[in-house]
Design a protein around this motif. Structure first.
Motif, PDB file in Angstrom:
ATOM      1  N   TYR A 100      -6.958   0.791  -8.588  1.00  0.00           N
ATOM      2  CA  TYR A 100      -7.904   1.682  -7.953  1.00  0.00           C
ATOM      3  C   TYR A 100      -7.213   2.983  -7.893  1.00  0.00           C
ATOM      4  O   TYR A 100      -7.463   4.053  -8.135  1.00  0.00           O
ATOM      5  N   TYR A 101      -5.964   3.022  -7.228  1.00  0.00           N
ATOM      6  CA  TYR A 101      -5.274   4.203  -6.774  1.00  0.00           C
ATOM      7  C   TYR A 101      -4.327   4.662  -7.944  1.00  0.00           C
ATOM      8  O   TYR A 101      -3.750   5.758  -7.974  1.00  0.00           O
ATOM      9  N   LEU A 156       0.651  -1.247   0.000  1.00  0.00           N
ATOM     10  CA  LEU A 156       0.009   0.021   0.083  1.00  0.00           C
ATOM     11  C   LEU A 156       0.821   1.226  -0.112  1.00  0.00           C
ATOM     12  O   LEU A 156       0.491   2.251  -0.948  1.00  0.00           O
ATOM     13  N   VAL A 157       2.099   1.377   0.864  1.00  0.00           N
ATOM     14  CA  VAL A 157       2.800   2.482   0.853  1.00  0.00           C
ATOM     15  C   VAL A 157       3.505   2.518  -0.495  1.00  0.00           C
ATOM     16  O   VAL A 157       3.655   3.767  -0.914  1.00  0.00           O
ATOM     17  N   ILE A 207      -4.106  13.180  -1.432  1.00  0.00           N
ATOM     18  CA  ILE A 207      -2.652  12.938  -1.141  1.00  0.00           C
ATOM     19  C   ILE A 207      -2.188  13.608   0.167  1.00  0.00           C
ATOM     20  O   ILE A 207      -2.320  14.836   0.386  1.00  0.00           O
ATOM     21  N   ILE A 228      -3.888   3.545   6.602  1.00  0.00           N
ATOM     22  CA  ILE A 228      -3.236   4.136   5.496  1.00  0.00           C
ATOM     23  C   ILE A 228      -4.315   4.380   4.331  1.00  0.00           C
ATOM     24  O   ILE A 228      -4.262   5.071   3.607  1.00  0.00           O
ATOM     25  N   LEU A 229      -4.810   2.938   4.280  1.00  0.00           N
ATOM     26  CA  LEU A 229      -5.974   2.700   3.182  1.00  0.00           C
ATOM     27  C   LEU A 229      -6.859   3.948   3.065  1.00  0.00           C
ATOM     28  O   LEU A 229      -7.124   4.438   2.180  1.00  0.00           O
ATOM     29  N   GLN A 288       2.053   6.933  -6.743  1.00  0.00           N
ATOM     30  CA  GLN A 288       1.218   8.058  -7.023  1.00  0.00           C
ATOM     31  C   GLN A 288       1.935   9.355  -6.900  1.00  0.00           C
ATOM     32  O   GLN A 288       1.475  10.272  -7.709  1.00  0.00           O
ATOM     33  N   VAL A 289       2.664   9.711  -6.173  1.00  0.00           N
ATOM     34  CA  VAL A 289       3.574  11.013  -5.897  1.00  0.00           C
ATOM     35  C   VAL A 289       4.395  11.000  -6.727  1.00  0.00           C
ATOM     36  O   VAL A 289       4.419  12.155  -7.677  1.00  0.00           O
ATOM     37  N   PHE A 315       1.490   4.209  -2.877  1.00  0.00           N
ATOM     38  CA  PHE A 315       1.065   5.788  -2.570  1.00  0.00           C
ATOM     39  C   PHE A 315       2.432   6.555  -3.061  1.00  0.00           C
ATOM     40  O   PHE A 315       2.157   7.504  -3.705  1.00  0.00           O
ATOM     41  N   LEU A 331      -5.346   7.236   2.122  1.00  0.00           N
ATOM     42  CA  LEU A 331      -5.066   7.522   0.667  1.00  0.00           C
ATOM     43  C   LEU A 331      -6.424   7.367  -0.089  1.00  0.00           C
ATOM     44  O   LEU A 331      -6.295   8.278  -1.086  1.00  0.00           O
ATOM     45  N   THR A 332      -7.332   6.809   0.408  1.00  0.00           N
ATOM     46  CA  THR A 332      -8.745   7.290  -0.621  1.00  0.00           C
ATOM     47  C   THR A 332      -8.912   8.638  -0.335  1.00  0.00           C
ATOM     48  O   THR A 332      -9.720   9.166  -1.472  1.00  0.00           O
TER      49      THR A 332
END
Lengths: 283, 266
Positions: A229-230, A119-120, B230, B222-223, A126-127, A123, B226-227
């Protein structure tokens, strides 16, 4: 001497039963219950035991479901092809060109991400991939871009690669390192070019391991909901996102169960076909 | 296979790029967690502890950390105990249905987490156990057993098969032999399995998200962030999570690899 006694003493059963009981009760139990659940009714946001096929007919007759189904299949297939091709040269390098010690260290490092927060890492991507992110800032130094990378198929693929690549390199490296080097030498001595050697000698010899790696990539990316999704924007949703949407909103667990069962059946068919092909004797 | 210098260097650089790709998000998360910009880019902003301070002054994060640690410890202990018994059974016994036994032991990682989460949610709700911390522990144990079993089985492979019978011949009962021969021999792998399973549980988010209810774990927090948006807090929380799980995995690997290099016979 390995004492393979098929005894049923208290001692033997004491070691055999814990796993059977736990995984039976909390792994097989839930999966079987999920099949039953797919025939249940939902009334006023509460699930009621029933035996009706409404969830199946309603889900499977919607074009929305099938769009999502083939999209997921396509994305997972693409992830398998990309991961396999991207991993292969690195696996060849690790299998043939480095010392045993260096290979062990490489595997050591490749195992680490597999057990750290996916997950991290997503993220962080994403950045990095954002419109104003690191990559586009780098591009702008050369006067190109910015490119939209988030909420695209490209983003989804980056996520799938993050998930699958370490495992694919590990499995491919093991299977390549185990092939008989003398056969490769022989092909080389007989005047077979490098690329031709790879495709006519190395790949067929390592076939089983390469396919097993590909099957793992398929299972991982077919079931993953975080990358599409992300990083992929979830429009349209993949099947795992559909399960979350259906079960989290409106308590439609039975319909989510239908989607889940369709996924399991698909993965079983793909995995068994691939494994059957992998272990088929060469002519 | 001989090849020229260009090919060798190309392959080397290619492999280096693969490793950079794999570790880029982990490193980026560390760097961004100390970076003052809300939307990090290059050139980087100034150094700051701000995100750590924000994250750690949040009581939700602390209660999630408590749940996560409780869940990770409990499921690591349970999974290692069950994994040990399954590995020992596989090592020593042959019995009707052993293939099915092994399939049952190793199958869980092949089921997508979302599906397992949905099934567990439904199943536990019949017993009225969904939304409790114990339901996360139960589900995480299921997911961790295969890893514990694999690690301990590797170590049992290195055990001289005559060791146990020797202890029996000297008058030890099976239970005594287990306590003074098998367990000491497999101890490094037991510790490795504890670390590895704790790491798996500590990072798992899908099942925890489905069954946790109000008892959120750190990955679930975190999830949820995140949703929303940012938010560089995730980098701060994430960096701590990385340090914990990477340490656990590295300890596990050192314990497993150190023993493989020099096999010993106790």
């Amino acid at each position: 001497m390995s004492e393979h006694r098929s005894d049923n003493s208290a001692y033997a059963l004491a070691w055999r039963l814990p796993m059977i009981l736990w995984q039976g009760l909390f792994f097989i139990g839930p999966l079987i219950f999920m099949i039953a659940m797919s025939f249940f009714l939902v009334k006023n946001y509460r699930m009621e035991p029933a035996l009706q096929v409404g969830n199946w007919t309603k889900t499977l007759s919607r074009g929305f479901f099938w769009d999502s189904y083939f999209l997921t299949l396509w994305l997972a297939g693409l992830a398998v092809i990309i991961t396999t091709c991207v991993a292969f040269p690195a696996s060849c390098f690790l299998a043939f060109r480095v010392s045993d010690l260096a290979r062990r260290w490489a595997i050591f490092f490749l195992i680490i991400p597999f057990f750290t927060s996916y997950l991290v890492r997503i993220f962080a991507w994403q950045v990095i991939l954002a419109q104003q992110g690191v990559i586009n800032a780098g591009f702008s130094l050369f006067g190109i871009g910015p490119y939209t990378m988030l909420n695209t198929k490209f983003g989804t693929m980056i996520g799938y690669l993050t998930l699958c690549l370490p495992l694919a390199v590990i499995l491919q490296t093991f299977s390549l390192a185990n092939i008989d080097k003398r056969l490769v030498e022989a092909a080389h001595n007989l005047g077979c070019g490098r690329l031709r050697t790879i495709f006519t000698v190395v790949v067929p010899l390592a076939k089983t391991g390469l396919i097993v790696a590909a099957v793992f990539c398929f299972i991982l990316s077919f079931g993953d909901f975080v990358a599409p999704y992300y990083l992929g924007g979830s429009k349209p949703p993949t099947l795992s996102i559909m399960i979350i949407d259906t079960s989290k909103s409106g308590q439609q667990w039975p319909r989510a169960a239908v989607v889940a069962i369709m996924m399991i059946v698909t993965m079983l068919v793909v995995a068994l076909t691939a494994i059957g092909y992998a272990y088929r004797k060469r002519r | 296979m001989k090849d020229d210098i260009t090919t060798r260097w190309l392959l080397r650089i290619y492999t280096a790029v693969i490793f950079i790709f794999i570790f880029a998000p982990i490193l980026a998360s560390f760097v961004f967690s100390f970076n003052s910009d809300r939307f990090p880019t290059i050139p980087l902003g100034s150094f700051t502890w701000h995100w750590y301070v924000t994250a750690f002054s949040d009581s939700d994060v602390w209660s999630a950390a408590e749940v996560s640690i409780l869940v990770a410890l409990s499921s690591a202990l349970l999974a290692t105990a069950i994994g040990f018994s399954a590995a020992y059974t596989d090592h020593r016994y042959d019995f009707f249905g052993k293939k099915a036994f092994l399939v049952l032991a190793l199958l869980p990682p092949t089921i997508p987490l979302v599906i397992f989460a949905l099934a567990t949610l439904g199943w536990l709700s019949i017993f009225g156990a969904s939304g409790k911390v114990v339901s996360i522990i139960i589900a995480h144990t299921v997911l961790c057993v295969p890893f514990a079993m694999a690690v301990i089985r590797l170590r049992l492979n290195q055990m001289d098969p005559n060791l146990e019978p020797a202890a029996w011949n000297l008058g030890a009962t099976e239970w005594m032999a287990m306590k003074s021969v098998v367990v000491p021999f497999t101890l490094p792998s037991i510790v490795a399995a504890l670390c590895l399973t704790a790491a798996v549980s500590f990072d798992e988010f899908a099942v925890a998200w489905f069954v946790s209810g109000l008892n959120k774990t750190v990955p679930v927090i975190i999830l949820e962030i995140l949703t929303g948006n940012i938010d560089p807090q995730i980098n701060a929380i994430g960096s701590v999570v990385f340090v914990v799980s990477i340490s656990l995995v590295v300890i596990a690997q050192v314990l497993v690899m150190g023993r493989i290099k020099k096999p010993e016979t106790v």
